[in-house]
Design a protein around this motif. Structure first.
Motif, PDB file in Angstrom:
ATOM      1  N   GLY B  83     -42.652  -2.094 -53.351  1.00  0.00           N
ATOM      2  CA  GLY B  83     -43.449  -2.666 -54.437  1.00  0.00           C
ATOM      3  C   GLY B  83     -42.637  -3.805 -55.035  1.00  0.00           C
ATOM      4  O   GLY B  83     -42.142  -4.663 -54.316  1.00  0.00           O
ATOM      5  N   GLY B  84     -42.466  -3.808 -56.349  1.00  0.00           N
ATOM      6  CA  GLY B  84     -41.672  -4.872 -56.972  1.00  0.00           C
ATOM      7  C   GLY B  84     -40.183  -4.568 -57.014  1.00  0.00           C
ATOM      8  O   GLY B  84     -39.414  -5.391 -57.484  1.00  0.00           O
ATOM      9  N   ASP B  85     -39.786  -3.392 -56.565  1.00  0.00           N
ATOM     10  CA  ASP B  85     -38.377  -2.999 -56.667  1.00  0.00           C
ATOM     11  C   ASP B  85     -37.582  -3.416 -55.436  1.00  0.00           C
ATOM     12  O   ASP B  85     -38.101  -3.401 -54.321  1.00  0.00           O
ATOM     13  N   HIS B  86     -36.340  -3.785 -55.675  1.00  0.00           N
ATOM     14  CA  HIS B  86     -35.424  -4.146 -54.593  1.00  0.00           C
ATOM     15  C   HIS B  86     -34.143  -3.347 -54.750  1.00  0.00           C
ATOM     16  O   HIS B  86     -33.591  -3.290 -55.842  1.00  0.00           O
ATOM     17  N   TYR B  87     -33.712  -2.730 -53.660  1.00  0.00           N
ATOM     18  CA  TYR B  87     -32.475  -1.953 -53.663  1.00  0.00           C
ATOM     19  C   TYR B  87     -31.596  -2.435 -52.528  1.00  0.00           C
ATOM     20  O   TYR B  87     -32.107  -2.814 -51.465  1.00  0.00           O
ATOM     21  N   TYR B  88     -30.301  -2.338 -52.716  1.00  0.00           N
ATOM     22  CA  TYR B  88     -29.377  -2.507 -51.594  1.00  0.00           C
ATOM     23  C   TYR B  88     -29.032  -1.142 -51.024  1.00  0.00           C
ATOM     24  O   TYR B  88     -28.869  -0.165 -51.756  1.00  0.00           O
ATOM     25  N   GLY B  89     -28.918  -1.107 -49.709  1.00  0.00           N
ATOM     26  CA  GLY B  89     -28.472   0.101 -49.030  1.00  0.00           C
ATOM     27  C   GLY B  89     -27.360  -0.245 -48.064  1.00  0.00           C
ATOM     28  O   GLY B  89     -27.382  -1.298 -47.430  1.00  0.00           O
ATOM     29  N   VAL B  90     -26.378   0.638 -47.973  1.00  0.00           N
ATOM     30  CA  VAL B  90     -25.264   0.452 -47.034  1.00  0.00           C
ATOM     31  C   VAL B  90     -25.104   1.739 -46.233  1.00  0.00           C
ATOM     32  O   VAL B  90     -25.061   2.827 -46.812  1.00  0.00           O
ATOM     33  N   CYS B  91     -25.055   1.595 -44.918  1.00  0.00           N
ATOM     34  CA  CYS B  91     -24.856   2.749 -44.033  1.00  0.00           C
ATOM     35  C   CYS B  91     -23.688   2.523 -43.089  1.00  0.00           C
ATOM     36  O   CYS B  91     -23.497   1.408 -42.594  1.00  0.00           O
ATOM     37  N   PHE B  92     -22.965   3.592 -42.829  1.00  0.00           N
ATOM     38  CA  PHE B  92     -21.979   3.606 -41.744  1.00  0.00           C
ATOM     39  C   PHE B  92     -22.479   4.558 -40.671  1.00  0.00           C
ATOM     40  O   PHE B  92     -23.025   5.623 -40.989  1.00  0.00           O
ATOM     41  N   PHE B  93     -22.298   4.153 -39.416  1.00  0.00           N
ATOM     42  CA  PHE B  93     -22.798   4.892 -38.261  1.00  0.00           C
ATOM     43  C   PHE B  93     -21.658   5.170 -37.288  1.00  0.00           C
ATOM     44  O   PHE B  93     -20.835   4.283 -37.036  1.00  0.00           O
ATOM     45  N   ASP B  94     -21.632   6.379 -36.724  1.00  0.00           N
ATOM     46  CA  ASP B  94     -20.764   6.695 -35.578  1.00  0.00           C
ATOM     47  C   ASP B  94     -21.659   7.035 -34.398  1.00  0.00           C
ATOM     48  O   ASP B  94     -22.687   7.713 -34.575  1.00  0.00           O
ATOM     49  N   MET B  95     -21.281   6.576 -33.209  1.00  0.00           N
ATOM     50  CA  MET B  95     -22.066   6.810 -31.997  1.00  0.00           C
ATOM     51  C   MET B  95     -21.358   7.846 -31.126  1.00  0.00           C
ATOM     52  O   MET B  95     -20.115   7.925 -31.135  1.00  0.00           O
ATOM     53  N   GLU B  97     -20.776   9.457 -27.039  1.00  0.00           N
ATOM     54  CA  GLU B  97     -20.384   8.774 -25.785  1.00  0.00           C
ATOM     55  C   GLU B  97     -21.584   8.195 -25.047  1.00  0.00           C
ATOM     56  O   GLU B  97     -21.429   7.281 -24.228  1.00  0.00           O
ATOM     57  N   SER B  98     -22.792   8.654 -25.371  1.00  0.00           N
ATOM     58  CA  SER B  98     -23.974   8.079 -24.716  1.00  0.00           C
ATOM     59  C   SER B  98     -24.600   6.963 -25.546  1.00  0.00           C
ATOM     60  O   SER B  98     -25.654   6.441 -25.178  1.00  0.00           O
ATOM     61  N   GLY B  99     -23.961   6.598 -26.664  1.00  0.00           N
ATOM     62  CA  GLY B  99     -24.456   5.476 -27.462  1.00  0.00           C
ATOM     63  C   GLY B  99     -25.494   5.870 -28.498  1.00  0.00           C
ATOM     64  O   GLY B  99     -26.087   5.003 -29.142  1.00  0.00           O
ATOM     65  N   ARG B 100     -25.705   7.183 -28.673  1.00  0.00           N
ATOM     66  CA  ARG B 100     -26.641   7.617 -29.716  1.00  0.00           C
ATOM     67  C   ARG B 100     -25.898   7.809 -31.040  1.00  0.00           C
ATOM     68  O   ARG B 100     -24.712   8.134 -31.065  1.00  0.00           O
ATOM     69  N   ILE B 101     -26.642   7.651 -32.112  1.00  0.00           N
ATOM     70  CA  ILE B 101     -26.061   7.800 -33.451  1.00  0.00           C
ATOM     71  C   ILE B 101     -25.837   9.285 -33.726  1.00  0.00           C
ATOM     72  O   ILE B 101     -26.780  10.079 -33.692  1.00  0.00           O
ATOM     73  N   VAL B 102     -24.587   9.653 -34.019  1.00  0.00           N
ATOM     74  CA  VAL B 102     -24.276  11.067 -34.210  1.00  0.00           C
ATOM     75  C   VAL B 102     -23.873  11.354 -35.662  1.00  0.00           C
ATOM     76  O   VAL B 102     -23.877  12.503 -36.090  1.00  0.00           O
ATOM     77  N   ARG B 103     -23.606  10.304 -36.402  1.00  0.00           N
ATOM     78  CA  ARG B 103     -23.225  10.489 -37.805  1.00  0.00           C
ATOM     79  C   ARG B 103     -23.668   9.259 -38.597  1.00  0.00           C
ATOM     80  O   ARG B 103     -23.432   8.130 -38.174  1.00  0.00           O
ATOM     81  N   ILE B 104     -24.309   9.523 -39.726  1.00  0.00           N
ATOM     82  CA  ILE B 104     -24.802   8.464 -40.611  1.00  0.00           C
ATOM     83  C   ILE B 104     -24.314   8.793 -42.013  1.00  0.00           C
ATOM     84  O   ILE B 104     -24.508   9.910 -42.488  1.00  0.00           O
ATOM     85  N   THR B 105     -23.686   7.834 -42.659  1.00  0.00           N
ATOM     86  CA  THR B 105     -23.273   7.995 -44.055  1.00  0.00           C
ATOM     87  C   THR B 105     -23.963   6.899 -44.844  1.00  0.00           C
ATOM     88  O   THR B 105     -23.820   5.717 -44.534  1.00  0.00           O
ATOM     89  N   ASP B 106     -24.710   7.305 -45.846  1.00  0.00           N
ATOM     90  CA  ASP B 106     -25.690   6.442 -46.501  1.00  0.00           C
ATOM     91  C   ASP B 106     -25.320   6.262 -47.973  1.00  0.00           C
ATOM     92  O   ASP B 106     -25.137   7.241 -48.692  1.00  0.00           O
ATOM     93  N   PHE B 107     -25.221   5.005 -48.407  1.00  0.00           N
ATOM     94  CA  PHE B 107     -24.902   4.692 -49.807  1.00  0.00           C
ATOM     95  C   PHE B 107     -26.000   3.814 -50.416  1.00  0.00           C
ATOM     96  O   PHE B 107     -26.481   2.883 -49.763  1.00  0.00           O
ATOM     97  N   TRP B 108     -26.339   4.099 -51.664  1.00  0.00           N
ATOM     98  CA  TRP B 108     -27.333   3.311 -52.404  1.00  0.00           C
ATOM     99  C   TRP B 108     -26.704   2.870 -53.724  1.00  0.00           C
ATOM    100  O   TRP B 108     -26.851   3.555 -54.736  1.00  0.00           O
ATOM    101  N   PRO B 109     -26.009   1.737 -53.731  1.00  0.00           N
ATOM    102  CA  PRO B 109     -25.351   1.273 -54.970  1.00  0.00           C
ATOM    103  C   PRO B 109     -26.405   0.813 -55.992  1.00  0.00           C
ATOM    104  O   PRO B 109     -27.385   0.177 -55.596  1.00  0.00           O
ATOM    105  N   THR B 110     -26.211   1.138 -57.241  1.00  0.00           N
ATOM    106  CA  THR B 110     -27.182   0.770 -58.287  1.00  0.00           C
ATOM    107  C   THR B 110     -26.537  -0.173 -59.304  1.00  0.00           C
ATOM    108  O   THR B 110     -25.314  -0.194 -59.457  1.00  0.00           O
TER     109      THR B 110
END
Lengths: 125, 125
Positions: B83-95, B97-110
């Motif tokens: 809608g009218g809101d805007h947020y920043y999001g930051v994620c770190f990903f670990d893959m 051995e087959s290249g799939r994402i196995v770990r996601i760490t998610d941050f939403w700074p306000t």
């Protein structure tokens, strides 16, 4: 390990040892620092040195959790320990053609509540 | 462009189009998602599909600001428009051995205030 990754390792090492000469040698003369959460901006190597050396007194120490570097870009996720307090910090870095940091975007995510609307979809840790 | 970088591009494209089949094909069976600010954790591909498809209703769209990929690691900085809101999001990903994402760490700074102690060292934008 990517060059940009190495520069960010050196950056946090210099910050931890308060070696501000080494610290500012890693950033470009025309470096721009921005913190979107506070809309702070610092421009130029000398202003950035002062911002870091005067703006954050105390005995804080940074532990690097992740650094990712790719070409002229890098990101870091750190844990800052300051007395008994622990904060997470996330930075994105852009490098210039000589490999110096020319842009830093700094985020400090803080603890918050889980929205009730999705609480049934998660565990807590 | 690094493989991990490409996987994260595909991840945000699948999220934007609500293509949850494509989305979960990018994550490992044993994926672990964590959001340190709320201490939320989601384990496993099907739970992660449900978390995303049910947990965030509405017409949000993600714009990628930066993706950095290096080997089995990646980071993304996105802007979320809802809608009218805007947020920043930051994620770190670990893959894995087959290249799939196995770990996601998610941050939403306000948004937050500048401490008065360093206000003289910065501009505002």
């Amino acid at each position: 390990v990517d060059d940009a990754h190495r520069v960010v390792e050196d950056y946090w090492r210099a910050a931890n040892t308060r070696d501000w000469a080494a610290f500012v040698a890693l950033v470009a003369e025309n470096v721009v620092y921005e913190a979107p959460q506070t809309r702070e901006r610092v421009r130029g190597r000398q202003a950035y040195r002062r911002f870091n050396s005067e703006g954050f007194p105390g005995h804080w120490q940074v532990t690097v959790v992740r650094i990712v570097g790719e070409g002229r870009h890098a990101a870091s996720w750190i844990e800052m320990a300051d007395g008994g307090d622990h904060y997470y910090g996330v930075c994105f870095f852009d490098m210039d053609e000589s490999g110096r940091i020319v842009r830093i975007t700094d985020f400090w995510p803080t603890p918050t509540e889980v929205p009730a609307s999705r609480a049934y979809l998660v565990e807590r840790y």
